[in-house]
Design an enzyme around this catalytic site. Structure first.
Site, PDB file in Angstrom:
ATOM      1  N   LYS A 149       0.845  -1.196   0.000  1.00  0.00           N
ATOM      2  CA  LYS A 149       0.000   0.000   0.000  1.00  0.00           C
ATOM      3  C   LYS A 149       0.886   1.255   0.000  1.00  0.00           C
ATOM      4  CE  LYS A 149      -3.863  -2.410   2.134  1.00  0.00           C
ATOM      5  NZ  LYS A 149      -4.645  -2.746   3.344  1.00  0.00           N
TER       6      LYS A 149
ATOM      7  N   GLN B 261      -4.211  -1.653   9.566  1.00  0.00           N
ATOM      8  CA  GLN B 261      -4.239  -2.953   8.895  1.00  0.00           C
ATOM      9  C   GLN B 261      -4.861  -4.019   9.800  1.00  0.00           C
ATOM     10  OE1 GLN B 261      -3.489  -3.448   5.693  1.00  0.00           O
ATOM     11  NE2 GLN B 261      -3.993  -5.616   5.844  1.00  0.00           N
TER      12      GLN B 261
ATOM     13  N   ASP C 243     -10.717   3.145   4.445  1.00  0.00           N
ATOM     14  CA  ASP C 243     -11.108   1.737   4.384  1.00  0.00           C
ATOM     15  C   ASP C 243     -12.624   1.574   4.398  1.00  0.00           C
ATOM     16  OD1 ASP C 243      -9.235  -0.308   4.114  1.00  0.00           O
ATOM     17  OD2 ASP C 243      -8.490  -0.042   6.158  1.00  0.00           O
TER      18      ASP C 243
HETATM   19  N1  GUN Z   1      -7.172  -6.770   6.029  1.00  0.00           N
HETATM   20  C1  GUN Z   1      -7.747  -7.457   5.002  1.00  0.00           C
HETATM   21  N2  GUN Z   1      -8.354  -6.623   4.137  1.00  0.00           N
HETATM   22  C2  GUN Z   1      -8.167  -5.379   4.628  1.00  0.00           C
HETATM   23  C3  GUN Z   1      -8.552  -4.085   4.165  1.00  0.00           C
HETATM   24  O1  GUN Z   1      -9.210  -3.911   3.140  1.00  0.00           O
HETATM   25  N3  GUN Z   1      -8.153  -3.049   4.937  1.00  0.00           N
HETATM   26  C4  GUN Z   1      -7.453  -3.219   6.091  1.00  0.00           C
HETATM   27  N4  GUN Z   1      -7.132  -2.139   6.781  1.00  0.00           N
HETATM   28  N5  GUN Z   1      -7.079  -4.397   6.537  1.00  0.00           N
HETATM   29  C5  GUN Z   1      -7.429  -5.468   5.805  1.00  0.00           C
END
Ligand code: GUN
Length: 284
Positions: free
Chosen positions: A51, A95, A118
């Site tokens: 990311k 995350q 998110d």
């Molecule tokens: N863990 C799995 N998918 C995601 C996501 O889309 N965002 C975040 N922050 N964590 C995740």
């Protein structure tokens, strides 16, 4: 049968995000994303790194914050509060999954709805539920964008989702309902999964079970979107028995190279959207 190329579609979205970031820079604004990683889960570390790298590629400034696995909830919430009030940060991403015994719901709820790239904050989830979409979770948003890109009509279509998590299945169900599809949501407790999947004109699977969906579970001409990612001795695979199902589907996503690349592209898009909204709100 045609294969939906997630890499190509995500590259187009990333290019657009890059142009928008450049436009913001002309106005003296640098879009900023803060990522928060707690603990040492290798997959989470990799996702956060990818990311950050994606942000670099479009000119979004990213800041990474790390906590040890035994961090206290209060420490993480203190950082989120600080990031919420910092003008140079437009998006905040914690995350998931968080290590036990941290309460991820309580921590995610602290992220300002305006910086919630998110889309996991209950305010943004509620907006999605009532059809007033703002920040949409990246994976379901990526699925919808792929369908739109391929010109797949949703209005009145029979859609079946195999997943009922708050990250994928539930937001996806709301997105499809908001577009007047008929939606069935299946999950691990569903009896006779095939009875549902065979009815699907659009089948979206995110079970994390390799080859769960066999050709005899798919309706001829269906659009099949595979969100599953599993590491096996044969490499990364999805939930769909791709070689057999592709003969029956009208459109299908591969794994890798399908939904995966879309998720990060949607994060970039959400971050640009957050920056624009915050700047616009401040200037009026
Ligand atoms: N863990 C799995 N998918 C995601 C996501 O889309 N965002 C975040 N922050 N964590 C995740």
């Amino acid at each position: 049968m045609a294969i939906i190329d997630g890499r190509r579609i995500s590259a187009e979205i990333t290019e657009r995000a890059k142009r928008e970031v450049e436009e913001l820079k002309k106005d003296g604004i640098e879009a900023g994303l803060a990522t928060v990683l707690v603990g040492d889960d290798p997959a989470s570390r990799l996702y956060v790194k990818l990311k950050g790298r994606a942000c670099d590629s479009v000119g979004i400034r990213s800041e990474r914050y790390e906590f040890p696995g035994d961090a206290k909830e209060a420490e993480i919430i203190k950082l989120i509060d600080e990031l919420n009030s910092r003008d140079s940060i437009h998006g905040i991403l914690v995350q998931l999954p968080l290590p036990k015994p941290l309460d991820s719901r309580r921590i995610m709820n602290e992220i300002s709805p305006d910086k919630d790239v998110d889309g996991f904050n209950p305010v943004n989830m509620g907006r999605l539920l009532i059809g007033s979409e703002r920040f949409i979770p990246c994976t379901p948003k990526g699925v919808i964008r792929m369908l739109e890109h391929e010109g797949v009509e949703l209005d009145g279509k029979n859609c079946v989702i195999v997943n009922h998590s708050p990250v994928v299945g539930k937001p996806l169900a709301m997105l499809l309902l908001n577009r007047d599809a008929t939606v069935s949501v299946c999950h691990v407790k569903t009896r006779d999964l095939g009875k549902f999947t065979r009815e699907a004109e659009i089948l979206i699977v995110a079970a994390g079970v390799p080859a769960l969906i066999k050709a005899d579970m798919v309706r001829k001409g269906a659009v099949v979107i595979d969100v599953g990612i599993s590491r096996t001795k044969d490499g990364i695979v999805g939930d769909v028995d791709f070689d057999a199902v592709k003969e029956k589907a009208s459109l299908i996503t591969p794994v890798p190279g399908g939904v995966g690349p879309m998720t990060i592209a949607m994060l970039l898009e959400n971050t640009v959207m957050a920056a624009k909204q915050q700047i616009y709100t401040q200037s009026v």
